[in-house]
Motif scaffolding. Structure first.
Motif, PDB file in Angstrom:
ATOM      1  N   ASP A 239      26.259  38.944  39.633  1.00  0.00           N
ATOM      2  CA  ASP A 239      25.408  38.391  38.577  1.00  0.00           C
ATOM      3  C   ASP A 239      25.837  38.996  37.238  1.00  0.00           C
ATOM      4  O   ASP A 239      26.536  40.012  37.188  1.00  0.00           O
ATOM      5  CB  ASP A 239      23.917  38.615  38.888  1.00  0.00           C
ATOM      6  N   ALA A 240      25.400  38.363  36.156  1.00  0.00           N
ATOM      7  CA  ALA A 240      25.926  38.703  34.829  1.00  0.00           C
ATOM      8  C   ALA A 240      25.727  40.172  34.461  1.00  0.00           C
ATOM      9  O   ALA A 240      26.624  40.809  33.904  1.00  0.00           O
ATOM     10  CB  ALA A 240      25.289  37.805  33.781  1.00  0.00           C
ATOM     11  N   LEU A 241      24.558  40.723  34.771  1.00  0.00           N
ATOM     12  CA  LEU A 241      24.313  42.106  34.339  1.00  0.00           C
ATOM     13  C   LEU A 241      25.050  43.118  35.211  1.00  0.00           C
ATOM     14  O   LEU A 241      25.364  44.219  34.760  1.00  0.00           O
ATOM     15  CB  LEU A 241      22.812  42.404  34.289  1.00  0.00           C
ATOM     16  N   THR A 242      25.317  42.746  36.459  1.00  0.00           N
ATOM     17  CA  THR A 242      26.138  43.625  37.294  1.00  0.00           C
ATOM     18  C   THR A 242      27.578  43.584  36.784  1.00  0.00           C
ATOM     19  O   THR A 242      28.204  44.631  36.591  1.00  0.00           O
ATOM     20  CB  THR A 242      26.074  43.180  38.779  1.00  0.00           C
ATOM     21  N   ALA A 243      28.071  42.376  36.522  1.00  0.00           N
ATOM     22  CA  ALA A 243      29.443  42.242  36.023  1.00  0.00           C
ATOM     23  C   ALA A 243      29.636  43.001  34.708  1.00  0.00           C
ATOM     24  O   ALA A 243      30.719  43.522  34.434  1.00  0.00           O
ATOM     25  CB  ALA A 243      29.797  40.769  35.846  1.00  0.00           C
ATOM     26  N   ALA A 244      28.575  43.089  33.921  1.00  0.00           N
ATOM     27  CA  ALA A 244      28.668  43.789  32.634  1.00  0.00           C
ATOM     28  C   ALA A 244      28.953  45.275  32.815  1.00  0.00           C
ATOM     29  O   ALA A 244      29.439  45.942  31.907  1.00  0.00           O
ATOM     30  CB  ALA A 244      27.379  43.599  31.840  1.00  0.00           C
ATOM     31  N   CYS A 245      28.643  45.804  34.017  1.00  0.00           N
ATOM     32  CA  CYS A 245      28.864  47.236  34.289  1.00  0.00           C
ATOM     33  C   CYS A 245      30.179  47.486  35.020  1.00  0.00           C
ATOM     34  O   CYS A 245      30.518  48.638  35.284  1.00  0.00           O
ATOM     35  CB  CYS A 245      27.760  47.792  35.178  1.00  0.00           C
ATOM     36  N   ILE A 246      30.875  46.428  35.397  1.00  0.00           N
ATOM     37  CA  ILE A 246      32.087  46.614  36.195  1.00  0.00           C
ATOM     38  C   ILE A 246      33.312  46.624  35.282  1.00  0.00           C
ATOM     39  O   ILE A 246      33.450  45.762  34.413  1.00  0.00           O
ATOM     40  CB  ILE A 246      32.227  45.475  37.222  1.00  0.00           C
ATOM     41  N   CYS A 252      43.981  46.284  36.006  1.00  0.00           N
ATOM     42  CA  CYS A 252      44.551  46.023  34.673  1.00  0.00           C
ATOM     43  C   CYS A 252      46.068  46.029  34.692  1.00  0.00           C
ATOM     44  O   CYS A 252      46.717  45.798  33.669  1.00  0.00           O
ATOM     45  CB  CYS A 252      44.054  47.055  33.675  1.00  0.00           C
ATOM     46  N   VAL A 253      46.631  46.371  35.848  1.00  0.00           N
ATOM     47  CA  VAL A 253      48.098  46.399  35.962  1.00  0.00           C
ATOM     48  C   VAL A 253      48.544  45.217  36.810  1.00  0.00           C
ATOM     49  O   VAL A 253      47.958  44.990  37.873  1.00  0.00           O
ATOM     50  CB  VAL A 253      48.524  47.729  36.627  1.00  0.00           C
ATOM     51  N   PRO A 254      49.507  44.402  36.402  1.00  0.00           N
ATOM     52  CA  PRO A 254      50.230  44.477  35.137  1.00  0.00           C
ATOM     53  C   PRO A 254      49.363  44.072  33.939  1.00  0.00           C
ATOM     54  O   PRO A 254      48.334  43.419  34.105  1.00  0.00           O
ATOM     55  CB  PRO A 254      51.375  43.473  35.342  1.00  0.00           C
ATOM     56  N   ALA A 255      49.846  44.437  32.751  1.00  0.00           N
ATOM     57  CA  ALA A 255      49.075  44.212  31.527  1.00  0.00           C
ATOM     58  C   ALA A 255      48.657  42.749  31.370  1.00  0.00           C
ATOM     59  O   ALA A 255      47.581  42.463  30.841  1.00  0.00           O
ATOM     60  CB  ALA A 255      49.875  44.680  30.322  1.00  0.00           C
ATOM     61  N   ALA A 256      49.489  41.821  31.849  1.00  0.00           N
ATOM     62  CA  ALA A 256      49.154  40.401  31.727  1.00  0.00           C
ATOM     63  C   ALA A 256      47.835  40.106  32.438  1.00  0.00           C
ATOM     64  O   ALA A 256      47.040  39.272  31.995  1.00  0.00           O
ATOM     65  CB  ALA A 256      50.275  39.545  32.313  1.00  0.00           C
ATOM     66  N   HIS A 257      47.589  40.801  33.527  1.00  0.00           N
ATOM     67  CA  HIS A 257      46.335  40.573  34.249  1.00  0.00           C
ATOM     68  C   HIS A 257      45.148  41.140  33.480  1.00  0.00           C
ATOM     69  O   HIS A 257      44.054  40.569  33.517  1.00  0.00           O
ATOM     70  CB  HIS A 257      46.404  41.133  35.678  1.00  0.00           C
ATOM     71  N   ALA A 258      45.371  42.254  32.773  1.00  0.00           N
ATOM     72  CA  ALA A 258      44.307  42.810  31.935  1.00  0.00           C
ATOM     73  C   ALA A 258      43.937  41.784  30.859  1.00  0.00           C
ATOM     74  O   ALA A 258      42.754  41.548  30.591  1.00  0.00           O
ATOM     75  CB  ALA A 258      44.758  44.124  31.309  1.00  0.00           C
ATOM     76  N   HIS A 259      44.940  41.151  30.246  1.00  0.00           N
ATOM     77  CA  HIS A 259      44.669  40.109  29.238  1.00  0.00           C
ATOM     78  C   HIS A 259      43.838  38.984  29.854  1.00  0.00           C
ATOM     79  O   HIS A 259      42.864  38.525  29.269  1.00  0.00           O
ATOM     80  CB  HIS A 259      45.977  39.538  28.682  1.00  0.00           C
ATOM     81  N   GLU A 260      44.208  38.574  31.061  1.00  0.00           N
ATOM     82  CA  GLU A 260      43.464  37.484  31.734  1.00  0.00           C
ATOM     83  C   GLU A 260      42.008  37.864  31.953  1.00  0.00           C
ATOM     84  O   GLU A 260      41.109  37.070  31.692  1.00  0.00           O
ATOM     85  CB  GLU A 260      44.063  37.206  33.123  1.00  0.00           C
ATOM     86  N   LEU A 261      41.793  39.085  32.454  1.00  0.00           N
ATOM     87  CA  LEU A 261      40.420  39.521  32.743  1.00  0.00           C
ATOM     88  C   LEU A 261      39.594  39.600  31.465  1.00  0.00           C
ATOM     89  O   LEU A 261      38.432  39.197  31.435  1.00  0.00           O
ATOM     90  CB  LEU A 261      40.424  40.879  33.452  1.00  0.00           C
ATOM     91  N   ILE A 262      40.199  40.099  30.399  1.00  0.00           N
ATOM     92  CA  ILE A 262      39.492  40.207  29.117  1.00  0.00           C
ATOM     93  C   ILE A 262      39.178  38.807  28.584  1.00  0.00           C
ATOM     94  O   ILE A 262      38.054  38.512  28.189  1.00  0.00           O
ATOM     95  CB  ILE A 262      40.329  41.014  28.096  1.00  0.00           C
ATOM     96  N   ASP A 263      40.192  37.938  28.615  1.00  0.00           N
ATOM     97  CA  ASP A 263      40.015  36.597  28.042  1.00  0.00           C
ATOM     98  C   ASP A 263      39.006  35.764  28.814  1.00  0.00           C
ATOM     99  O   ASP A 263      38.328  34.905  28.246  1.00  0.00           O
ATOM    100  CB  ASP A 263      41.365  35.864  27.968  1.00  0.00           C
ATOM    101  N   ALA A 264      38.884  36.023  30.133  1.00  0.00           N
ATOM    102  CA  ALA A 264      37.950  35.242  30.951  1.00  0.00           C
ATOM    103  C   ALA A 264      36.497  35.538  30.580  1.00  0.00           C
ATOM    104  O   ALA A 264      35.603  34.766  30.915  1.00  0.00           O
ATOM    105  CB  ALA A 264      38.191  35.526  32.435  1.00  0.00           C
ATOM    106  N   GLY A 265      36.272  36.649  29.869  1.00  0.00           N
ATOM    107  CA  GLY A 265      34.917  36.950  29.384  1.00  0.00           C
ATOM    108  C   GLY A 265      33.921  37.241  30.498  1.00  0.00           C
ATOM    109  O   GLY A 265      32.734  36.969  30.356  1.00  0.00           O
ATOM    110  N   LYS A 266      34.382  37.761  31.611  1.00  0.00           N
ATOM    111  CA  LYS A 266      33.458  37.990  32.733  1.00  0.00           C
ATOM    112  C   LYS A 266      33.112  39.447  32.943  1.00  0.00           C
ATOM    113  O   LYS A 266      32.235  39.770  33.731  1.00  0.00           O
ATOM    114  CB  LYS A 266      34.087  37.455  34.015  1.00  0.00           C
ATOM    115  N   ILE A 267      33.853  40.350  32.306  1.00  0.00           N
ATOM    116  CA  ILE A 267      33.590  41.771  32.506  1.00  0.00           C
ATOM    117  C   ILE A 267      33.088  42.395  31.203  1.00  0.00           C
ATOM    118  O   ILE A 267      33.438  41.949  30.114  1.00  0.00           O
ATOM    119  CB  ILE A 267      34.875  42.525  32.947  1.00  0.00           C
TER     120      ILE A 267
END
Ligand code: OSB
Ligand code: MG
Length: 367
Positions: A239-246, A252-267
């Motif tokens: 749920d959104a508030l749990t994801a906010a703490c994860i 985050c490795v490789p860096a391209a995956h870190a970009h994906e996770l950040i851009d997806a706006g889920k964490i």
């Protein structure tokens, strides 16, 4: 940072540093830290300056080994022209392929360039964004997978020293023990910020159970609760508030995956280790990305010597808008180190060393 320069020499020494006690995480045990201390000599106009960097891939963390790095460094050309440090990827493409090697070589160039400009690395990085650097950065006390009594004692000691945040390593002990450890730290230190780092040890089912039971204890961030292969789905299903703490770390490795996770706006937060991400500059691109997306950033080390830790501290100081606290209070794990004085941490803040570049010169001869 767009000063052109000529790289004249790129040398390294192999160094083994003893740890005060073995570092135990849920996935590995380390007794000594092996690394390369890198020295770059650059020429700009008639000025000749040296800079230092550290190459220290952590076994078990990535596929790259110190042997790979040595082989690549031995084969790399020197006597090459740079129009900027960022040109590293084009000028030394084989070096740029190995994240830790790229980190160490980039750092030696940044250190040399900052010394040439007679300014600290944090100022060099901050001025690119029109900012003034911080003189000190907020850090968390990282506490290993000890039993409940020892964990409480370590958290109390950290709070007494002025830390306002502790990160407990979890996932190495039975879940019930971890939950008891966390609850006891919360009870003993009601106002302390508590973070957890499972290093991917929990199954998604276990992580869900633990996270559900934790909301009452006011946990700030849970780093990498599940292994990278389960992480993205785990976050999607949370749920959104749990994801906010994860916060992803290994993910985050490789860096391209870190970009994906950040851009997806889920964490809600991300843990960035420049040693694993190819250097301070690629990490700063990720920080800029995270700041745009409103994702909190925690900078962290991969158990580096004073050289690598200082580099990460300079990056943290170059971002006054990134609050941390950062994972930089690991100098105490070293029985011997590359800096003469220990890191200066007072009241949970790490003070940057004054001076150009990194702020100190590691002793090349005795390294
Ligand atoms: O982030 C910190 O607090 C300190 C560094 C740390 O925890 C760490 C150190 C070596 C290897 C892995 C990790 C990790 O964050 O998982
Ligand atoms: Mg971690």
């Amino acid at each position: 940072m767009n000063t052109p320069f000529h790289l004249q020499k790129l040398e390294y020494r192999e160094v083994d540093l003893e740890l005060t006690k073995p570092l135990v995480t849920s996935s590995a045990r380390y007794e000594t830290r092996s690394l390369l201390l890198v020295r770059a000599q650059i020429r700009a106009g008639e000025h000749l300056v040296e800079g230092f960097g550290e190459v220290s891939p952590l076994p078990g963390w990535s596929d790259e080994t110190l042997a790979n790095c040595i082989e690549t460094l031995d084969a790399a050309p020197t006597d090459v022209e740079f129009d900027a440090v960022r040109a590293l990827d084009e000028v030394l493409p084989t070096v740029a392929e190995l994240p830790s090697l790229r980190f160490g070589v980039e750092l030696a160039l940044l250190d040399a360039l900052a010394r040439l400009r007679e300014t600290p690395i944090c100022r060099l990085l901050a001025s690119e964004r029109g900012r003034m650097p911080l003189a000190s950065v907020s850090v968390q006390a990282t506490i290993g997978a000890k039993g409940p009594d020892e964990t409480v004692a370590a958290a109390r000691a950290a709070a007494d020293e002025g830390f306002n945040c502790v990160k407990l390593k979890v996932g190495a002990l039975p879940i019930a023990t971890d939950i008891a450890r966390i609850a006891r730290v919360r009870e003993a230190c009601p106002t302390l910020m508590i973070r957890l780092d499972a290093n991917g040890a929990w199954t998604p089912q276990q992580a869900r159970e633990v996270l559900e039971g934790l909301w009452k204890l006011n946990i700030d961030i849970v780093e990498q609760p599940v292994a990278p292969e389960h992480f993205d789905t785990f976050v999607d299903e949370a749920d959104a508030l749990t994801a906010a703490c994860i916060a992803p770390d290994e993910s985050c490795v490789p860096a391209a995956h870190a970009h994906e996770l950040i851009d997806a706006g889920k964490i809600g937060a991300v843990v960035l280790k420049p040693q694993a991400l190819g250097g301070l500059l690629p990490t700063s691109t990720l920080i800029d990305d995270a700041l745009r997306k409103g994702v909190r950033v925690v900078l962290s080390t991969l158990l580096e010597s004073a050289v690598g830790r200082s580099a990460v501290a300079h990056l943290a100081a170059a971002y006054p808008d990134v609050l941390g606290p950062h994972g930089l209070a690991t100098g105490g794990w070293f029985a011997s180190d590359l800096a003469e004085a220990p890191d200066s941490i007072l009241d949970g803040s790490l003070r940057l060393r004054h001076g150009s570049g990194l702020g100190f010169e590691p002793d090349w001869r005795s390294a």
